[in-house]
Motif scaffolding. Structure first.
Motif, short mmCIF file in Angstrom:
data_model
loop_
_atom_site.label_atom_id
_atom_site.label_comp_id
_atom_site.label_asym_id
_atom_site.label_seq_id
_atom_site.Cartn_x
_atom_site.Cartn_y
_atom_site.Cartn_z
N LYS A 330 -9.23 23.57 -26.97
CA LYS A 330 -8.88 23.24 -28.35
C LYS A 330 -8.28 24.45 -29.06
O LYS A 330 -8.47 25.60 -28.65
N ASP A 331 -7.58 24.18 -30.15
CA ASP A 331 -7.26 25.18 -31.16
C ASP A 331 -8.24 24.92 -32.29
O ASP A 331 -8.03 24.02 -33.10
N CYS A 332 -9.33 25.67 -32.35
CA CYS A 332 -10.48 25.28 -33.15
C CYS A 332 -10.94 26.42 -34.06
O CYS A 332 -11.53 27.39 -33.59
N PRO A 333 -10.72 26.32 -35.38
CA PRO A 333 -11.16 27.38 -36.30
C PRO A 333 -12.67 27.60 -36.28
O PRO A 333 -13.13 28.71 -36.57
N ALA A 334 -13.44 26.57 -35.93
CA ALA A 334 -14.90 26.73 -35.90
C ALA A 334 -15.34 27.77 -34.88
O ALA A 334 -16.47 28.28 -34.94
N ALA A 335 -14.47 28.11 -33.92
CA ALA A 335 -14.82 29.13 -32.94
C ALA A 335 -15.05 30.49 -33.59
O ALA A 335 -15.69 31.37 -33.00
N ASN A 376 -4.23 28.93 -23.27
CA ASN A 376 -3.34 28.17 -22.38
C ASN A 376 -2.07 27.69 -23.07
O ASN A 376 -1.33 26.88 -22.52
N ASP A 377 -1.82 28.19 -24.30
CA ASP A 377 -0.67 27.74 -25.07
C ASP A 377 0.18 28.95 -25.46
O ASP A 377 -0.27 29.82 -26.20
N PRO A 378 1.43 29.05 -24.99
CA PRO A 378 2.25 30.23 -25.29
C PRO A 378 2.81 30.23 -26.71
O PRO A 378 3.45 31.20 -27.11
N THR A 379 2.57 29.16 -27.46
CA THR A 379 3.06 29.13 -28.84
C THR A 379 2.07 29.87 -29.74
O THR A 379 1.13 30.51 -29.29
N ALA A 380 2.25 29.74 -31.04
CA ALA A 380 1.39 30.45 -31.99
C ALA A 380 -0.04 29.93 -31.95
O ALA A 380 -0.97 30.63 -32.35
N ASN A 468 -1.15 36.29 -21.85
CA ASN A 468 -2.50 36.86 -21.95
C ASN A 468 -2.51 38.17 -21.17
O ASN A 468 -2.89 38.20 -19.99
N PRO A 469 -2.07 39.27 -21.76
CA PRO A 469 -1.93 40.52 -20.99
C PRO A 469 -3.25 41.07 -20.48
O PRO A 469 -3.23 41.97 -19.62
N ASN A 470 -4.37 40.56 -20.95
CA ASN A 470 -5.66 41.01 -20.42
C ASN A 470 -5.92 40.48 -19.03
O ASN A 470 -6.74 41.04 -18.28
N LEU A 471 -5.24 39.38 -18.62
CA LEU A 471 -5.48 38.75 -17.33
C LEU A 471 -4.70 39.49 -16.24
O LEU A 471 -3.47 39.41 -16.18
N ARG A 472 -5.42 40.18 -15.37
CA ARG A 472 -4.78 41.09 -14.41
C ARG A 472 -4.61 40.50 -13.03
O ARG A 472 -3.75 40.94 -12.26
N PHE A 473 -5.43 39.52 -12.67
CA PHE A 473 -5.40 38.99 -11.30
C PHE A 473 -6.05 37.62 -11.28
O PHE A 473 -6.95 37.34 -12.08
N TRP A 474 -5.58 36.79 -10.34
CA TRP A 474 -6.16 35.45 -10.16
C TRP A 474 -5.86 34.96 -8.76
O TRP A 474 -4.79 35.23 -8.20
N THR A 475 -6.80 34.28 -8.14
CA THR A 475 -6.55 33.49 -6.95
C THR A 475 -7.50 32.30 -6.95
O THR A 475 -8.64 32.42 -7.41
N ASN A 476 -7.02 31.19 -6.46
CA ASN A 476 -7.82 29.97 -6.43
C ASN A 476 -8.54 29.78 -5.10
O ASN A 476 -9.00 28.68 -4.78
#
Length: 554
Positions: A330-335, A376-380, A468-476
């Motif tokens: 979600k895009d959730c202000p309550a977070a 997960n959203d590249p927009t604002a 998300n520049p904090n994400l440095r590596f991923w594999t599934n």
């Protein structure tokens, strides 16, 4: 749920289980009760009752917990393992050698049917920073032996800690081959970060859960017993002491405190949680401080490895505020609501106090759900998982600011839950991550099997990493993380198996990252991986896989 109703439910459950809790304290090694003696009519079984193996856990400088549970028929539907309703007196030994030529501690413990014939022994009086072996006996039956270690003495300066961590072992999803490879590394310590077992029913790839979805004490006991029959898991338990914490599937998918995942299951949920917590204690090498009281179990705790490392083991399910905006991505202000907390405000305070008091070289948080941002959203818009720390941003900010303010030397967060390997740096302000310096790092282990066979990409990058520049590596791929911690650096190897739908797959290191003492941020070693399993999956499919894992669709 209002606090009045919550308190009334908990009070009723605690009172109703008081007598059984006293029995658990006996099994855990407290002063024996008058009725804790073996039942007079108890007859030693003819067949081997140690079908669930042995385990050790919660090590300290003078000892550790050793555990076993008797079961003649582990899949018995009543959850009691086919055992007679008698108390049995088990003998136990701890030795300095694998052949038990030099036994240094021995005694007896009662396996009580009230606690599914589980036995917890808190061994004391051992020497610090030593390797030991332990075993149990019932009449002519001898359990397999297990290996355990005591921690270094408080204030000492050990040269290293070999630690591995894992999570998310869903039996129908595949074979637990990764556990066997983990055992073969003979680490000093194993952390399990949750989803040790899954509550759902049904058939998977090659294996099937016994019984329906677990909602009763009998069901949770049966499910734990079924998992403990897995020989690869038994090897991992016997290889080293474990520090365990749960996530959601030990009870119910995505539950929050006393709230079930689905409103239709809310009636009776605290009774279900009490059953799940009780079975969890019965089947894990936990100290008697974790004996459950109705629907409550004290699980968060610290473990020190001399002055080299302090492990802060967290519980992010039992005390959390409900997921915001109905859960999901979600895009959730309550977070951002400062009144909401993922670990609960009391546990937050415990953690912040630990940061201020720490003199360790490495402060390590063992916890369950993704700590850093994953938008997960590249927009604002900021579209993130409400079940992870992204859904509790004020809580995350308080903890991150807490280790910064306390000048924690080397903060590292360890995470499970998401069924993929990730490496992430951590920031005070993720909107400035592209230009700011990190204030810590996060290592996320893939699942042992959850999600079934995985896949890999040559660049080790998830599509979300682009914004998300904090994400440095991923594999599934599936697997675990193996670490070596020294005074000068922490090295993390992302260990992977190519597939889990057939047993016996090899293991390889997909990526290696290093954290240097006093230097914030992950550094990736450039050595080529031993193997890669490439995929033709589109970015959209990778995103769908990630969200499916987040919602635990398996």
């Amino acid at each position: 749920m209002d606090t009045t109703r919550r308190s009334a439910l908990r009070t009723g459950l605690v009172v109703g289980s008081a007598a059984l809790v006293a029995g658990a304290a006996t099994a855990a090694g407290a002063a024996p009760r008058a009725d804790a003696r073996p039942t007079a009519a108890a007859v030693i079984p003819r067949s081997d009752p140690f079908t669930l193996g042995v385990a050790s856990g919660d090590p300290e400088s003078d000892g550790f917990v050793i555990w076993t549970r008797l079961a003649l028929d582990p899949l018995a539907a009543d959850g009691l393992g086919g055992m007679p309703s008698s108390r049995f007196q088990l003998n136990w030994q701890v030795a300095t050698d694998e052949r038990f030529a030099n036994v240094v501690k021995a005694g007896s413990v009662t396996a009580d049917p009230a606690w599914a014939h589980s036995a917890h022994v808190e061994v004391r009086g051992l020497r610090p920073a030593r390797e030991y072996w332990y075993r149990f006996r019932l009449g002519p039956h001898l359990s397999r032996s297990g290996r355990a270690l005591t921690t270094p003495a408080p204030g000492s300066s050990p040269s290293s800690l070999l630690m591995a961590f894992a999570s998310c072992s869903n039996l129908p999803a595949g074979w637990f081959t990764a556990y066997r490879h983990l055992a073969e590394e003979r680490p000093d310590l194993i952390l399990h970060l949750g989803d040790y077992q899954y509550e759902g029913g049904g058939t998977g790839i090659g294996r099937t859960h016994a019984g329906p979805e677990t909602k009763t004490l009998a069901g949770y006991r049966q499910r734990h017993a079924q998992y403990k029959t897995d020989l690869d898991l038994q090897e991992a338990h016997a290889a080293a002491p474990w520090l365990v914490v749960w996530d959601d599937h030990e009870v119910d998918n995505n539950y929050a405190d006393d709230l079930a995942d689905r409103p239709v299951e809310q009636p009776g949920f605290l009774e279900r949680r009490a059953a799940a917590y009780r079975a969890y204690y019965e089947n894990m090498p936990l100290r008697r401080r974790s004996v459950p009281a109705g629907p409550d179990l004290d699980l968060y705790r610290r473990s020190a490895w001399g002055d080299l490392a302090t492990l802060h083991m967290m519980d992010t399910r039992q005390y959390r505020s409900d997921q915001a905006c109905g859960d999901g991505y979600k895009d959730c202000p309550a977070a951002d609501d400062p009144a909401r907390s993922l670990p609960g405000l009391e546990q937050e305070k415990w953690l912040l106090d630990g940061f201020r008091d720490s003199s360790a070289r490495w402060d390590i948080l063992g916890q369950q759900v993704f700590f850093g941002r994953r938008d997960n959203d590249p927009t604002a818009a900021t579209t993130v998982s409400m079940d992870a720390w992204d859904g509790y941003r004020a809580s995350r900010q308080r903890i991150t600011q807490g280790w910064v303010d306390a000048d924690v030397r080397n903060p590292v967060v360890l995470t499970g839950d998401v069924h993929a390997h990730w490496a992430s740096d951590l920031y005070l302000d993720y909107d400035e991550a592209a230009s700011a310096k990190p204030v810590g790092s996060e290592l996320i282990t893939s699942s042992i099997t959850s999600g079934g066979n995985g896949y890999d990409e040559a660049d080790g990058a998830h599509p979300w990493a682009a914004w998300n520049p904090n994400l440095r590596f991923w594999t599934n791929l599936r697997g675990y993380v193996s670490t070596t911690i020294t005074p000068t650096e922490m090295t993390a190897r992302f260990r992977c198996v190519p597939q889990v739908t057939t047993p016996g797959a090899d293991v390889f290191t997909r990526a290696t990252f290093v954290l240097e003492d006093g230097v914030r941020g992950l550094q990736q070693e450039q050595a080529a991986p031993q193997r890669q399993l490439r995929s033709s999956r589109t970015d959209e499919q990778k995103v769908a896989d990630t969200i499916a894992a987040e919602t635990h669709a398996d």
